[in-house]
Write a protein that holds these residues in place. Structure first.
Motif, PDB file in Angstrom:
ATOM      1  N   ASP A 523       0.830  -1.207   0.000  1.00 48.38           N
ATOM      2  CA  ASP A 523       0.000   0.000   0.000  1.00 48.38           C
ATOM      3  C   ASP A 523       0.865   1.258   0.000  1.00 48.38           C
ATOM      4  O   ASP A 523       0.562   2.238  -0.689  1.00 48.38           O
ATOM      5  CB  ASP A 523      -0.912  -0.003   1.230  1.00 48.38           C
ATOM      6  N   LEU A 524       1.933   1.235   0.777  1.00 52.16           N
ATOM      7  CA  LEU A 524       2.796   2.412   0.877  1.00 52.16           C
ATOM      8  C   LEU A 524       3.487   2.686  -0.457  1.00 52.16           C
ATOM      9  O   LEU A 524       3.627   3.843  -0.873  1.00 52.16           O
ATOM     10  CB  LEU A 524       3.827   2.204   1.982  1.00 52.16           C
ATOM     11  N   ILE A 525       3.899   1.635  -1.130  1.00 56.23           N
ATOM     12  CA  ILE A 525       4.535   1.806  -2.450  1.00 56.23           C
ATOM     13  C   ILE A 525       3.541   2.414  -3.433  1.00 56.23           C
ATOM     14  O   ILE A 525       3.880   3.332  -4.194  1.00 56.23           O
ATOM     15  CB  ILE A 525       5.058   0.442  -2.965  1.00 56.23           C
ATOM     16  N   ARG A 526       2.297   1.943  -3.410  1.00 53.91           N
ATOM     17  CA  ARG A 526       1.278   2.489  -4.317  1.00 53.91           C
ATOM     18  C   ARG A 526       0.985   3.953  -4.006  1.00 53.91           C
ATOM     19  O   ARG A 526       0.722   4.747  -4.917  1.00 53.91           O
ATOM     20  CB  ARG A 526      -0.001   1.660  -4.204  1.00 53.91           C
ATOM     21  N   LEU A 527       1.003   4.317  -2.733  1.00 57.99           N
ATOM     22  CA  LEU A 527       0.754   5.714  -2.366  1.00 57.99           C
ATOM     23  C   LEU A 527       1.840   6.646  -2.901  1.00 57.99           C
ATOM     24  O   LEU A 527       1.621   7.850  -3.017  1.00 57.99           O
ATOM     25  CB  LEU A 527       0.658   5.852  -0.842  1.00 57.99           C
ATOM     26  N   HIS A 528       2.997   6.091  -3.219  1.00 54.86           N
ATOM     27  CA  HIS A 528       4.070   6.884  -3.832  1.00 54.86           C
ATOM     28  C   HIS A 528       3.968   6.883  -5.357  1.00 54.86           C
ATOM     29  O   HIS A 528       4.877   7.358  -6.045  1.00 54.86           O
ATOM     30  CB  HIS A 528       5.436   6.346  -3.403  1.00 54.86           C
ATOM     31  N   GLY A 529       2.856   6.327  -5.881  1.00 57.83           N
ATOM     32  CA  GLY A 529       2.661   6.317  -7.324  1.00 57.83           C
ATOM     33  C   GLY A 529       3.482   5.267  -8.042  1.00 57.83           C
ATOM     34  O   GLY A 529       3.709   5.374  -9.252  1.00 57.83           O
ATOM     35  N   LEU A 530       3.910   4.219  -7.316  1.00 54.44           N
ATOM     36  CA  LEU A 530       4.753   3.172  -7.889  1.00 54.44           C
ATOM     37  C   LEU A 530       4.055   1.820  -7.775  1.00 54.44           C
ATOM     38  O   LEU A 530       3.119   1.656  -6.992  1.00 54.44           O
ATOM     39  CB  LEU A 530       6.107   3.135  -7.171  1.00 54.44           C
ATOM     40  N   ASP A 531       4.546   0.852  -8.554  1.00 49.28           N
ATOM     41  CA  ASP A 531       3.978  -0.493  -8.526  1.00 49.28           C
ATOM     42  C   ASP A 531       4.871  -1.408  -7.694  1.00 49.28           C
ATOM     43  O   ASP A 531       6.094  -1.482  -7.947  1.00 49.28           O
ATOM     44  CB  ASP A 531       3.850  -1.066  -9.940  1.00 49.28           C
ATOM     45  N   PRO A 532       4.275  -2.129  -6.722  1.00 43.84           N
ATOM     46  CA  PRO A 532       5.063  -3.112  -5.968  1.00 43.84           C
ATOM     47  C   PRO A 532       5.626  -4.176  -6.906  1.00 43.84           C
ATOM     48  O   PRO A 532       4.971  -4.575  -7.871  1.00 43.84           O
ATOM     49  CB  PRO A 532       4.037  -3.706  -4.984  1.00 43.84           C
TER      50      PRO A 532
END
Length: 618
Positions: A523-532
């Motif tokens: 979730d935190l990675i997605r909040l930075h606009g990136l894909d896990p």
């Protein structure tokens, strides 16, 4: 409800239109209408009302929400009334050439109708403004400045209206609100201060307007609903931010200045913790409050939350000079009405602690000072013992000798069947507090909760740094789960415990379902606009010393007693043998002084039989 309100609005306007036309006749004929004019009035009334209602609909008078009436809405009322008067005058002149129709009646009717229709909306706006404790003057006298950034607002409720009003009231802000999105079907097609509700959140990808940024103005929304909103926003590629949750708004004021990025807390779905404000006020108002560990994440939030209840004085105790300076400056700026006294003190120094109590004379002690990094305390168990056990004993004894009214220990879920030194030392601290409660008139209690997001002991700041470096994000184990709460929620629970306690209890928050750490990382990675995995890899490094796969808040053999608060449980602990516990603690401190890690763990197990050093759950 909305549809019923719409019917009422239309009916009220129709009634007003009819009454105003009648009053126009009364005024024209000085309250004595000739019989012949009565016939003209009765004959023309139905189509006069019909024309007026038609123009009201044409100019969108029922798209706006009356509780948010502004100058834009009054302008539309004027246009509608003026147009209806022109249509009526034109029709009468073409059909009857004004024969038998007093011209002045239509002028008086137009003026009365504008005052009545517009005035009704202003009165309703005033009613809701008074209920909210705000003023309608800024929203009525709005000045529109030059706009550059186009803003789309999600949430056409009170919070969205307040943000819109602030944006439009402020000159030079360079923001132009272009529309609202709201999943309430009845709001679609309506408008707030002239800004339309364009549709539902799911429509965000096919809107008829262009926008540069998205604001989520729904401070009470959390969990799955927030996840869905964030997912929709991410698909647009536009930057998006949100308003803080209600518990974060210390002063209760919704403002553009409080806008922040969406955080993990917004996605976790934690239900708001409702406090017994009056109960907390009774034991904090005009009291002298000492907060240990005041510069830490939990301690500093305790200071903020406590200051709202206007104590007489707050004592700030911390070993970190920089953290103490920061919290003191914030406290003085936020609560200038209150005495603020900083104490740069190590709680392991008994004489320093006693001096603080002699000088400050606290009535309530909130003991948040502790070491809490599990792997670090496994390496240096003697430091954990000295800080978490000896430090707590020093503060508790000083509190008992000073006859404080309440002493609240901040504990942890790691004290339940501890598998590490940190949890074991905090369990000893809990036992000490339980014993102290029966040796003094003071009320001693503990508060036990899970991981606090954003605190210095949390994994989230580490994940943030790893993402900023481009990864990888390191997670100990794919199945490791933890209970989570916000810093604000933790502070509120501590204050609420002080209001509920009678002494000797351990309070536990119902924290809902535990969360997988790997899901948190994604979730935190997605909040930075990136894909896990694609943009930022996730690697598993194995459990660290003293860590468990799962944490608990209570064990099966601990007796749960209900409280008046639906989300707070209480464990009525065993007071135990204080003299025996004191002797064992002194033995533990003596072993800690030798830096014998194995000996420390052996002695801890003698005090806390359920302690299983080095054992993690499968």
């Amino acid at each position: 409800m909305i549809r019923r309100n719409l019917v009422m609005m239309v009916a009220l306007d129709a009634l007003i239109s009819a009454v105003c036309f009648f009053l126009a006749y009364l005024l024209r004929f000085e309250f004595s209408i000739p019989p012949v004019m009565w016939g003209v009035f009765i004959k023309t009334l139905p189509w006069i009302v019909a024309v007026k209602m038609g123009t009201y609909v044409f100019f969108g008078l029922y798209r706006g929400m009356w509780r948010y009436t502004s100058l834009v809405d009054l302008g539309n009322v004027f246009k509608a009334v003026f147009t209806s008067s022109l249509v009526i005058v034109f029709a009468v002149s073409m059909v009857h050439r004004f024969t038998g129709y007093p011209r002045s009646v239509f002028i008086i009717d137009g003026m009365l109708t504008f005052l009545a229709v517009g005035g009704t909306r202003v009165l309703i706006r005033l009613h809701f403004a008074r209920m909210a404790g705000t003023s309608i003057l800024p929203s009525l006298l709005r000045i529109h400045g030059a706009a550059a950034k186009k803003l789309l607002i999600i949430g056409a409720g009170d919070a969205g209206e307040k943000v819109l009003r602030e944006v439009m009231d402020t000159q030079g802000r360079k923001i132009q609100p272009v529309g609202f999105l709201d999943d309430d079907e009845d709001k679609k097609g309506k408008a707030i201060h002239g800004v339309p509700v364009l549709g539902k959140v799911a429509d965000i990808g096919r809107l008829p307007v262009k926008y540069d940024e998205i604001l989520i103005a729904m401070p009470s929304v959390r969990g799955e609903q927030m996840r869905n909103i964030v997912s929709s926003c991410e698909l647009t590629g536009k930057p998006f931010r949100t308003l803080p949750g209600l518990r974060e708004l210390i002063d209760g004021k919704v403002s553009v200045k409080t806008v922040r990025n969406v955080t993990l807390e917004d996605l976790l779905g934690r239900e708001e913790l409702h406090l017994n404000q009056e109960g907390i006020r009774r034991y904090l108002h005009q009291k002298r409050i000492l907060v240990t560990g005041a510069g830490g994440s939990i301690g500093s939030e305790l200071v903020r939350q406590t200051g709202v209840f206007r104590p007489e004085a707050i004592g700030l105790l911390d070993i970190s000079e920089f953290n103490l300076f920061k919290v003191e400056m914030e406290c003085r700026q936020r609560f200038g009405f209150m005495e603020v006294t900083p104490f740069l003190v190590d709680i392991r120094n008994n004489e320093s602690v006693n001096r603080v109590f002699r000088e400050f004379r606290p009535q309530v002690v909130l003991h948040a000072a502790a070491y809490k990094h599990v792997p670090m305390q496994e390496i240096f168990p003697w430091e954990a013992v000295c800080n978490n056990v000896q430090g707590t004993m020093n503060v508790a004894k000083a509190a008992a000798e000073a006859a404080v009214e309440r002493f609240v220990l901040v504990s942890t879920d790691k004290a339940v069947r501890p598998a590490n030194v940190m949890g074991a030392t905090k369990r000893v601290a809990e036992m000490l507090v339980e014993c102290m409660n029966h040796r003094t008139e003071s009320q001693f209690m503990a508060v036990r909760f899970g991981n606090v997001m954003g605190s210095s002991g949390s994994a989230i700041p580490i994940f943030e740094e790893q993402i900023a470096r481009g990864g990888p994000v390191t997670v100990t184990h794919p199945d490791v789960t933890r209970y989570f709460m916000s810093v604000g929620e933790a502070a509120q629970l501590i204050l609420q415990a002080g209001a509920l306690a009678h002494g000797g209890e351990i309070f536990v928050l119902d924290m809902g379902q535990p969360v997988k750490i790997v899901d948190l990382a994604r979730d935190l990675i997605r909040l930075h606009g990136l894909d896990p995995e694609k943009d930022i890899p996730i690697t598993f490094i194995g459990l660290r010393p003293g860590e468990k796969l799962y944490e608990e808040l209570i064990t099966a053999d601990e007796g749960i007693i209900p409280t008046d608060h639906k989300r707070i449980m209480v464990l009525k602990g065993d007071s135990g043998d204080f003299d025996r516990l004191r002797d064992k603690i002194n033995e533990l401190l003596a072993v800690a002084a030798t830096y014998d890690a194995a000996g420390i763990k052996t002695t801890l197990k003698e005090i806390v039989p359920e302690y299983s050093p080095g054992q993690s759950e499968k």
